[in-house]
Every structure is written in C-alpha cells, then in structure tokens.
Design a protein around this motif. Structure first.
Motif, PDB file in Angstrom:
ATOM      1  N   PRO A  76       5.694   1.487  -6.587  1.00 51.94           N
ATOM      2  CA  PRO A  76       6.459   2.289  -7.874  1.00 51.94           C
ATOM      3  C   PRO A  76       8.132   1.941  -7.055  1.00 51.94           C
ATOM      4  O   PRO A  76       7.832   1.750  -5.833  1.00 51.94           O
ATOM      5  CB  PRO A  76       6.983   3.491  -7.504  1.00 51.94           C
ATOM      6  CG  PRO A  76       4.440   3.032  -7.432  1.00 51.94           C
ATOM      7  CD  PRO A  76       4.425   2.421  -6.380  1.00 51.94           C
ATOM      8  N   GLU A  77       8.418   1.846  -7.925  1.00 51.91           N
ATOM      9  CA  GLU A  77      10.251   1.839  -7.144  1.00 51.91           C
ATOM     10  C   GLU A  77      10.775   2.829  -6.001  1.00 51.91           C
ATOM     11  O   GLU A  77      10.412   3.527  -6.118  1.00 51.91           O
ATOM     12  CB  GLU A  77      11.286   1.344  -8.312  1.00 51.91           C
ATOM     13  CG  GLU A  77      11.816   0.309  -9.144  1.00 51.91           C
ATOM     14  CD  GLU A  77      13.035   0.893 -10.037  1.00 51.91           C
ATOM     15  OE1 GLU A  77      13.378   0.025  -9.806  1.00 51.91           O
ATOM     16  OE2 GLU A  77      12.750   1.090 -10.842  1.00 51.91           O
ATOM     17  N   HIS A  78      11.493   2.002  -5.025  1.00 56.80           N
ATOM     18  CA  HIS A  78      11.993   2.707  -4.290  1.00 56.80           C
ATOM     19  C   HIS A  78      10.716   3.550  -3.368  1.00 56.80           C
ATOM     20  O   HIS A  78      11.039   4.564  -2.591  1.00 56.80           O
ATOM     21  CB  HIS A  78      13.014   4.335  -4.495  1.00 56.80           C
ATOM     22  CG  HIS A  78      13.401   3.365  -5.502  1.00 56.80           C
ATOM     23  ND1 HIS A  78      15.011   2.360  -4.756  1.00 56.80           N
ATOM     24  CD2 HIS A  78      13.923   3.512  -6.633  1.00 56.80           C
ATOM     25  CE1 HIS A  78      15.053   2.018  -5.927  1.00 56.80           C
ATOM     26  NE2 HIS A  78      15.467   2.555  -6.592  1.00 56.80           N
ATOM     27  N   SER A  79       9.791   3.358  -3.246  1.00 60.31           N
ATOM     28  CA  SER A  79       8.596   4.206  -2.626  1.00 60.31           C
ATOM     29  C   SER A  79       7.485   2.965  -1.434  1.00 60.31           C
ATOM     30  O   SER A  79       6.896   3.744  -0.406  1.00 60.31           O
ATOM     31  CB  SER A  79       7.394   4.263  -3.962  1.00 60.31           C
ATOM     32  OG  SER A  79       6.552   2.851  -4.480  1.00 60.31           O
ATOM     33  N   ALA A  80       7.910   1.929  -1.150  1.00 61.77           N
ATOM     34  CA  ALA A  80       7.293   1.306  -0.396  1.00 61.77           C
ATOM     35  C   ALA A  80       8.178   0.379   0.472  1.00 61.77           C
ATOM     36  O   ALA A  80       9.260  -0.184  -0.290  1.00 61.77           O
ATOM     37  CB  ALA A  80       6.434   0.338  -0.845  1.00 61.77           C
ATOM     38  N   LYS A  81       8.352   0.083   1.956  1.00 62.18           N
ATOM     39  CA  LYS A  81       8.912  -0.950   2.457  1.00 62.18           C
ATOM     40  C   LYS A  81       8.286  -1.799   3.634  1.00 62.18           C
ATOM     41  O   LYS A  81       7.216  -1.410   3.737  1.00 62.18           O
ATOM     42  CB  LYS A  81      10.216   0.037   3.696  1.00 62.18           C
ATOM     43  CG  LYS A  81      11.333   1.136   2.376  1.00 62.18           C
ATOM     44  CD  LYS A  81      12.094   1.678   4.015  1.00 62.18           C
ATOM     45  CE  LYS A  81      13.038   2.329   2.995  1.00 62.18           C
ATOM     46  NZ  LYS A  81      14.177   2.909   3.699  1.00 62.18           N
ATOM     47  N   TRP A  82       8.752  -2.860   3.229  1.00 59.03           N
ATOM     48  CA  TRP A  82       7.994  -3.913   4.588  1.00 59.03           C
ATOM     49  C   TRP A  82       9.392  -3.920   5.705  1.00 59.03           C
ATOM     50  O   TRP A  82      10.211  -4.285   5.794  1.00 59.03           O
ATOM     51  CB  TRP A  82       8.102  -5.498   3.724  1.00 59.03           C
ATOM     52  CG  TRP A  82       7.489  -5.711   4.678  1.00 59.03           C
ATOM     53  CD1 TRP A  82       8.339  -7.339   5.732  1.00 59.03           C
ATOM     54  CD2 TRP A  82       6.166  -6.037   5.289  1.00 59.03           C
ATOM     55  NE1 TRP A  82       7.586  -7.816   6.300  1.00 59.03           N
ATOM     56  CE2 TRP A  82       5.799  -7.492   6.225  1.00 59.03           C
ATOM     57  CE3 TRP A  82       4.940  -5.605   4.839  1.00 59.03           C
ATOM     58  CZ2 TRP A  82       4.710  -7.631   6.409  1.00 59.03           C
ATOM     59  CZ3 TRP A  82       3.587  -5.876   4.985  1.00 59.03           C
ATOM     60  CH2 TRP A  82       4.137  -7.116   6.293  1.00 59.03           C
ATOM     61  N   GLU A  87       5.178  -6.259  11.048  1.00 60.65           N
ATOM     62  CA  GLU A  87       4.216  -6.344  10.274  1.00 60.65           C
ATOM     63  C   GLU A  87       3.908  -5.641   9.225  1.00 60.65           C
ATOM     64  O   GLU A  87       2.098  -5.677   9.090  1.00 60.65           O
ATOM     65  CB  GLU A  87       4.273  -7.711   9.981  1.00 60.65           C
ATOM     66  CG  GLU A  87       4.772  -8.870  11.318  1.00 60.65           C
ATOM     67  CD  GLU A  87       3.705 -10.274  10.657  1.00 60.65           C
ATOM     68  OE1 GLU A  87       2.208 -10.413  11.749  1.00 60.65           O
ATOM     69  OE2 GLU A  87       3.935 -11.609  10.946  1.00 60.65           O
ATOM     70  N   ALA A  88       3.590  -4.914   9.020  1.00 59.67           N
ATOM     71  CA  ALA A  88       3.537  -3.667   8.213  1.00 59.67           C
ATOM     72  C   ALA A  88       4.506  -2.958   6.511  1.00 59.67           C
ATOM     73  O   ALA A  88       5.487  -2.916   6.681  1.00 59.67           O
ATOM     74  CB  ALA A  88       3.753  -2.372   9.457  1.00 59.67           C
ATOM     75  N   LEU A  89       2.933  -2.625   6.589  1.00 61.39           N
ATOM     76  CA  LEU A  89       3.897  -1.553   5.008  1.00 61.39           C
ATOM     77  C   LEU A  89       3.955  -0.363   5.391  1.00 61.39           C
ATOM     78  O   LEU A  89       3.053   0.320   5.763  1.00 61.39           O
ATOM     79  CB  LEU A  89       3.339  -1.548   4.154  1.00 61.39           C
ATOM     80  CG  LEU A  89       2.727  -1.571   2.491  1.00 61.39           C
ATOM     81  CD1 LEU A  89       4.316  -1.987   2.201  1.00 61.39           C
ATOM     82  CD2 LEU A  89       1.818  -1.588   1.977  1.00 61.39           C
ATOM     83  N   SER A  90       5.311   0.339   4.901  1.00 62.88           N
ATOM     84  CA  SER A  90       5.210   1.578   4.667  1.00 62.88           C
ATOM     85  C   SER A  90       4.638   1.893   3.443  1.00 62.88           C
ATOM     86  O   SER A  90       5.770   1.661   2.935  1.00 62.88           O
ATOM     87  CB  SER A  90       6.492   2.137   5.395  1.00 62.88           C
ATOM     88  OG  SER A  90       6.671   1.806   6.536  1.00 62.88           O
ATOM     89  N   TYR A  91       3.752   3.382   2.940  1.00 63.64           N
ATOM     90  CA  TYR A  91       4.163   3.098   1.681  1.00 63.64           C
ATOM     91  C   TYR A  91       3.317   5.100   1.846  1.00 63.64           C
ATOM     92  O   TYR A  91       2.476   5.457   2.626  1.00 63.64           O
ATOM     93  CB  TYR A  91       3.387   2.576   0.951  1.00 63.64           C
ATOM     94  CG  TYR A  91       2.659   2.753  -0.337  1.00 63.64           C
ATOM     95  CD1 TYR A  91       3.859   2.853  -1.304  1.00 63.64           C
ATOM     96  CD2 TYR A  91       1.621   3.611  -0.593  1.00 63.64           C
ATOM     97  CE1 TYR A  91       3.645   3.080  -2.288  1.00 63.64           C
ATOM     98  CE2 TYR A  91       1.158   3.761  -2.155  1.00 63.64           C
ATOM     99  CZ  TYR A  91       1.805   3.528  -2.943  1.00 63.64           C
ATOM    100  OH  TYR A  91       2.026   3.990  -4.504  1.00 63.64           O
ATOM    101  N   LYS A  92       4.038   5.211   1.266  1.00 70.93           N
ATOM    102  CA  LYS A  92       3.297   7.343   1.115  1.00 70.93           C
ATOM    103  C   LYS A  92       2.715   8.227   2.381  1.00 70.93           C
ATOM    104  O   LYS A  92       2.476   8.513   2.653  1.00 70.93           O
ATOM    105  CB  LYS A  92       2.378   7.534   0.053  1.00 70.93           C
ATOM    106  CG  LYS A  92       2.872   6.957  -1.713  1.00 70.93           C
ATOM    107  CD  LYS A  92       0.880   7.555  -2.068  1.00 70.93           C
ATOM    108  CE  LYS A  92       1.674   8.051  -3.452  1.00 70.93           C
ATOM    109  NZ  LYS A  92       1.042   7.521  -4.625  1.00 70.93           N
ATOM    110  N   GLY A  93       4.433   7.477   3.420  1.00 71.87           N
ATOM    111  CA  GLY A  93       3.732   8.382   4.879  1.00 71.87           C
ATOM    112  C   GLY A  93       3.045   7.347   5.317  1.00 71.87           C
ATOM    113  O   GLY A  93       2.445   7.638   6.769  1.00 71.87           O
ATOM    114  N   LYS A  94       2.357   6.589   5.077  1.00 74.99           N
ATOM    115  CA  LYS A  94       1.649   5.843   6.281  1.00 74.99           C
ATOM    116  C   LYS A  94       1.962   4.065   6.030  1.00 74.99           C
ATOM    117  O   LYS A  94       2.671   3.738   5.482  1.00 74.99           O
ATOM    118  CB  LYS A  94       0.354   5.622   5.664  1.00 74.99           C
ATOM    119  CG  LYS A  94      -0.454   6.427   4.534  1.00 74.99           C
ATOM    120  CD  LYS A  94      -2.023   6.511   4.474  1.00 74.99           C
ATOM    121  CE  LYS A  94      -2.610   8.424   4.164  1.00 74.99           C
ATOM    122  NZ  LYS A  94      -3.829   7.539   3.181  1.00 74.99           N
TER     123      LYS A  94
END
Length: 134
Positions: A76-82, A87-94
């Motif tokens: 979803p837009e604005h929900s994840a960052k790289w 070399e890690a994905l940030s998504y929903k606080g993880k």
C-alpha cells in the motif's frame, strides 16, 4: 637493441587484454552493488480493505524487486520503505532483512486486471505472480 615487431604486438595485446579485463571486472562489481541496493517498491492505493490471506517465506531481491516464494510484493502507498544500507524492508513497524522470513497478509492479484492500480513498478520486475500486501 631493437625489439622485433611481433614481440611489440604481443606486449600491446597483453596490455589491451589487461585493461579490458580490469574494466569489465569493475563494471560487474558495480552492477552487483547496484543490484543489492537499488530496490524499487511497487505500490497501490489502498481503500482500507485488504485480503487476509498469508504469504510466508524468505525475502529475496531479484533485479530491483522484492519477492517471497517468487511472488512480487506490492505494498500500500506510504506503508513500506527500503533501507539500502541495511538491505532491509520496513513495513508495519517491522524491519525484515534480505534472507529473513517475511510473514505478510494480503492477497494475490492478476497483473492483467490490476496493472492500472500499481505505481512505481520497475520494468525489470517479473510480475507473473503478484501479492498485494495488506
């Protein structure tokens, strides 16, 4: 003392081969570095409702894209960052690093039907199987 012409050509050819090899090696290393850090996260505009199926597997990068079990993940837009350094994905606080397990809800999609919803999809991404993260 004069060096025979054949010997001069042999030395020149060896020098040329060495330079070409060095250039190719440098390009391959640069491409490898770019492949591991350049990730483009395809996104979709969420209406707040998402499927509740689960996709679980190892987070992998191929070209500029992130996959789990060879399924392209679309967020979803604005929900994840790289984070290219970690070399890690940030998504929903993880924070999930490449090679770690990703357990994500959502649902599968059909690119032929859903492609108009997807933004920022790299042409290098294999989109035969897609997953809309929820």
């Amino acid at each position: 003392m004069e060096i025979p012409i054949g010997t001069k050509l042999g030395i020149n050819n060896k020098l040329i081969y060495a330079v070409v090899f060095a250039l190719l090696t440098g390009c391959q290393q640069q491409e490898a570095n770019e492949n591991t850090s350049a990730v483009k996260l395809p996104v979709y505009q969420s209406n707040g409702i998402s499927a509740s199926a689960r996709l679980k597997g190892i987070l992998e990068q191929k070209q500029e894209c992130l996959y789990v079990n060879d399924i392209l993940i679309i967020f979803p837009e604005h929900s994840a960052k790289w984070d290219s350094e970690k070399e890690a994905l940030s998504y929903k606080g993880k924070h999930i690093r490449l090679g770690s397990e990703l357990d994500i809800t959502g649902g599968s999609g059909d690119f032929e039907q859903d492609n108009l919803r997807i933004k920022h999809l790299s042409p290098m991404c294999d989109h035969q199987k897609i997953w809309f993260a929820g």
